[in-house]
Each structure stands twice: as C-alpha cells, then as structure tokens.
Design an enzyme around this catalytic site. Structure first.
Site, PDB file in Angstrom:
ATOM      1  N   SER A  56      35.532 -38.752   0.589  1.00 42.34           N
ATOM      2  CA  SER A  56      35.348 -39.844  -0.354  1.00 42.34           C
ATOM      3  C   SER A  56      35.783 -41.169   0.251  1.00 42.34           C
ATOM      4  CB  SER A  56      36.209 -39.541  -1.584  1.00 42.34           C
ATOM      5  OG  SER A  56      36.370 -40.688  -2.355  1.00 42.34           O
TER       6      SER A  56
ATOM      7  N   TYR B 104      44.991 -36.499  -5.482  1.00 49.24           N
ATOM      8  CA  TYR B 104      43.573 -36.236  -5.250  1.00 49.24           C
ATOM      9  C   TYR B 104      43.122 -36.877  -3.938  1.00 49.24           C
ATOM     10  CZ  TYR B 104      38.617 -37.325  -5.263  1.00 49.24           C
ATOM     11  OH  TYR B 104      37.322 -37.506  -4.870  1.00 49.24           O
TER      12      TYR B 104
ATOM     13  N   LYS C   7      41.830 -35.299  -0.072  1.00 52.94           N
ATOM     14  CA  LYS C   7      40.623 -35.643   0.708  1.00 52.94           C
ATOM     15  C   LYS C   7      41.030 -35.957   2.150  1.00 52.94           C
ATOM     16  CE  LYS C   7      37.512 -35.015  -2.383  1.00 52.94           C
ATOM     17  NZ  LYS C   7      36.709 -33.804  -2.275  1.00 52.94           N
TER      18      LYS C   7
END
Ligand code: UDP
Length: 345
Positions: free
Chosen positions: A127, A152, A156
């Site tokens: 992302s 989160y 990634k």
C-alpha cells in the site's frame, strides 16, 4: 497446461476483481478465503462474470499452517497473490495483536509452504501507506518509506521486508521464491457488470463507499474530513485507481514473474494513475457523472490522514507494460451502479 495462481483473500473486493482478470488472461485460479470480512456475494459475481462455476474455492484461514500446506499439496501452484489480511487502520490501532498475528502469520505460512513445495512466485498486496507523509511528490518506488503510523501500516512494511528477505535467502536454494510488492494507491469503483464491488461491513471508513451509501440513503451525510489543508480547495489529495485497472496490474505482474521477465528477485511497483484528485473534486465528479446531489458537510480533519499522496507510475508503465485506463468518471459511475445493484435497484 495453464499456470495456476492461488489468490488468498480472493473472495474480497480486490481479490474478486483480480480473479476475473486472471481467468480472462487464461490462468487457472484457486481462491482461498476464510470469509472473515466478506460473504459469497463477490465470489458468486466472479462465477457469473467468467461463466465458470468450476473455479476451486477453499474456505481456509491462511493462519492455519496445516491448511495452507494442504493447499500446496492439493494444487500445483505457480504463483500466489496474497490479499488475505485485515485492513482497517483504526481497528489495527485498537487491536494490534490481532493485526500482527493475522497479517504476518498468514503471509509466513504462505511463504513457508511455497518454499517447501519447490518455490513459487509471490505477489504481495502492499500500500501507498508505506510512504506516509512524503515530502517529494509524486512518490517513486525509491521514495523512502516512513515509519508506519498504525499497526496495519506496519504489517504492510513488515510483509514487504519479509518477502525481500525470503527472496534473498532462497535465491540459491531448492525452493526459490521470487517476489513482487504492488503498492496500491486508493482503489475505487466496481466491475462494469456491477456484479462485484466493495462490500464494507458496517460504517465504511473509505471515501467512495461512504459517498455511494450516502447517495442511496443508507447514510445521512458525508463528512469531508478537513477543508483547511494547504491544497487548492483545502481538501486532501489522493490518487484514486480504478479497481479493474488495478486488477489488470496484477495480471501484468504475475505474467512478468511466470514468463521469467523479472530484473531482480524482488521488485516493487507503484500502482496508481499518477494524477492527484482532491476529495472535493471527487465528490463533485460523482454528483456530475451520476446526475445527483450529495448531502455533505465539511468537518475537522481526520487524525492520521496525510495531506497529499500520489504516484509516479513510470516504473509500472515501463516494466509491466501497464497503465491506468478508466477515467475517474467511469469509475465513479461503476461505483454507483454497484451500490444500486446491492440495493436491488
Ligand atoms: N474521507 C472523507 N470522508 C470520509 C472518508 C474519507 O473526507 O468519510 C477522505 C479522507 O480524509 C482522505 C480521502 O477521503 O483524504 C481518502 O480516504 P480513504 O479512507 O478512502 O483512504 P486513505 O487515503 O485514508 O487510505
């Protein structure tokens, strides 16, 4: 024989669009999903769009090492596209252990089984969040990553690093792993058939589902978070990438891996349009293309939002031979068609 791609998390928003494009490109697919954040709506849609009711579907949790191992034993898997992960930033702040366990363990299990079964090509869905509040825009793949601001985002970054390290470690082994990380900007929209799309549970966090749910009357009013940013109209800038274009980037990346075209064992590509669009512009474009008025108001900034981020996509354009094609208007029309499909209209 067609090469087989395992799509973990393949019943979700991005995974279902990618499955459609993989099948259109002639790949065999096996979808694995634990259905923790979706129902069968999108997978049923995939069956209808492709006209294939024989796509293998395995309801497994990738955190279950034995189940992942069985998958690699039961199928000859040539490439994996790994989507199976939790994705809500706010929830990850509240439940870091759950996020780290789920997002890291599932990926480790995939990599371990892939290595054990003679190696594999692994595509990780990363992302633009890894760039944080970048100073120089647009960001290239060489733009330094900034420390993650949520568990989160951290998962990634960590999964990118895990893939890089596993690729390096397996380069001269029996089970060579090659890897590509695709850094998505803001995926929006739905398939032109309106049979698959984004299906948020509860109140949407993301802008476009909130817009479409407001337009259909499920939500009273869209809150635009901040109109005092130092941008032209005061709202944040993002790079909104059409979901079908994004799905096609996966096919290009998988083909690059399977056709032996990679220049390094581990590669990273930005997947966006290269064009910044403000929140206000997006809302206005949605109203215009769909001929309706949206109830919205400006409220305070949302904590954690970066002011602006958009992609330099030249590497993906050149190396993957891919580029975003659908206009933002087409994409917003597809998002609205999907919302109406859900409402049975
Ligand atoms: N946004 C907004 N209202 C909403 C949801 C999002 O104004 O209800 C804004 C948000 O502040 C950001 C942009 O829309 O500037 C995109 O947010 P989203 O959550 O979709 O993706 P993000 O860029 O945070 O990953």
């Amino acid at each position: 024989m067609a090469k087989r791609v395992l799509v973990s998390g393949g019943a979700g928003y991005i995974g279902s669009h990618v499955t459609v494009e993989l099948i259109a490109a002639g790949y065999d697919v096996v979808v694995a999903d634990n259905m923790s954040n979706c129902d069968m709506t999108c997978f049923e849609g995939v069956r209808k769009i492709t006209g294939r009711d024989d796509i293998p579907f395995e309801q497994i949790d990738c955190c279950d090492a034995a189940a992942v191992e069985k998958l690699f034993t039961d199928y000859q898997i040539d490439a994996v596209i790994h989507f199976a992960a939790f994705k809500a930033v706010g929830e990850s702040v509240a439940k870091p252990i759950m996020y780290y366990r789920n997002n890291l363990v599932s990926f480790l299990n995939i990599l371990e089984s892939a290595g054990r079964h003679g190696g594999c090509n692994v595509l990780f869905s990363s992302s633009a969040t890894v760039y944080g509040e970048a100073e120089d825009l647009p960001v290239t793949e060489k733009t330094p990553r900034l420390p993650a601001t949520s568990p989160y985002g951290n998962t990634k970054q960590m999964c990118e690093d895990i893939l890089r390290d596993v690729v390096a470690a397996t380069a001269s082994s029996q089970g060579v792993i090659k890897g590509i990380a695709l850094r998505y900007f803001n995926p929006i929209g739905a398939h032109p058939s309106a049979l698959i799309g984004e299906l948020p549970r509860g109140v949407p966090n993301n802008l476009v589902p909130f817009i479409t749910q407001t337009a259909i009357g499920k939500r009273e009013c869209l809150s635009i978070f901040g109109n005092d940013y130092p941008t032209e109209d005061g709202t944040c800038l993002r790079d909104y990438i059409d979901i079908v274009d994004l799905a096609k980037a996966h096919v290009a990346a998988v083909s690059r891996m399977l056709d032996g075209k990679m220049k390094e064992g581990y590669e990273i590509f930005n997947i966006g349009t290269g064009r910044p669009v403000s929140v206000y512009e997006l809302v206005t474009a949605f109203e215009k293309v769909n001929g309706l008025k949206l109830n919205y108001r400006f409220v305070d900034r949302r904590p954690g939002d970066v002011m602006a981020i958009w992609a330099d996509t030249s590497l993906a354009n050149e190396e993957l031979g891919w580029k975003a094609e659908r206009t933002v208007e087409e994409t917003l029309a597809s998002a609205w068609a999907w919302e109406k499909h859900l409402a049975g209209k």
